[in-house]
Design a protein around this motif. Sequence first.
Motif, short mmCIF file in Angstrom:
data_model
loop_
_atom_site.label_atom_id
_atom_site.label_comp_id
_atom_site.label_asym_id
_atom_site.label_seq_id
_atom_site.Cartn_x
_atom_site.Cartn_y
_atom_site.Cartn_z
N ALA A 1 0.83 -1.21 0.00
CA ALA A 1 0.00 0.00 0.00
C ALA A 1 0.87 1.27 0.00
N LEU A 2 1.93 1.27 0.80
CA LEU A 2 2.81 2.45 0.85
C LEU A 2 3.58 2.64 -0.46
N PHE A 3 4.12 1.54 -1.00
CA PHE A 3 4.82 1.66 -2.29
C PHE A 3 3.88 2.24 -3.34
N LYS A 4 2.66 1.74 -3.39
CA LYS A 4 1.70 2.23 -4.39
C LYS A 4 1.35 3.69 -4.15
N GLU A 5 1.25 4.09 -2.88
CA GLU A 5 0.97 5.49 -2.56
C GLU A 5 2.10 6.40 -3.05
N GLN B 1 2.07 9.24 -6.24
CA GLN B 1 2.53 10.63 -6.13
C GLN B 1 3.66 10.94 -7.10
N ASP B 2 4.49 9.92 -7.38
CA ASP B 2 5.65 10.15 -8.25
C ASP B 2 5.99 8.87 -9.00
N ALA B 3 5.38 8.72 -10.16
CA ALA B 3 5.55 7.49 -10.96
C ALA B 3 6.93 7.38 -11.58
N SER B 4 7.76 8.42 -11.47
CA SER B 4 9.09 8.38 -12.09
C SER B 4 10.10 7.56 -11.27
N LEU C 1 11.16 1.72 -7.63
CA LEU C 1 10.11 1.26 -6.71
C LEU C 1 9.22 0.20 -7.36
N TYR C 2 9.09 0.22 -8.68
CA TYR C 2 8.36 -0.84 -9.36
C TYR C 2 9.08 -2.17 -9.16
N THR C 3 10.39 -2.14 -9.21
CA THR C 3 11.18 -3.36 -8.97
C THR C 3 10.99 -3.84 -7.55
#
Length: 167
Positions: free
Chosen positions: A133-137, A141-144, A148-150
């Motif tokens: 949930a926190l990673f997705k939050e 906010q900042d998809a760049s 974090l996707y990894t």
Amino acid sequence: LKTSPGDLEAKLMLANAFRFTDRREEAITCYENLLPDSPGGEAKQTVDGLGEVYIQKRDLNSAAALFEKFLLKEPENIPIRLRLGEIQGWIKNYPRAIENFQKVLSLDPENRDAKEKMARVLKWNKEYKKAEALFKEVLKQDASKIYLYTELAELLIWDNRSREALT
């Protein structure tokens, strides 16, 4: 014997020079000698520099103890509290790490660094749903923040959700 502010600044510059040239023992000596004389902002710089030298030396317990002591005087210092939480995560003191990140978020609810670092610690502590949930939050906010996707995919794999990690 009192030291003038200019002397403190010069001594801090010398300690930093030792730190950045891998002369760690000399840096530690300089920073430790500065600690009692450092007022306000210079105290934070001194503590931060000394803590970083301890981290470079892989003496994480000394770095954590130093930051904890500093936070007794300045409990709302966000950069030091973030660094302490990070170190506590590295030494697997997950409850204390999470506590420090939560304190940062109580002071600054939108602090992305605290959210990201806490997500990482939650992942290491196998609290996968909270971490996810926190990673997705943070990513919302900042998809760049590609890395974090990894981390999120790794979390899904650790949580036996490999198929989700592929999507």
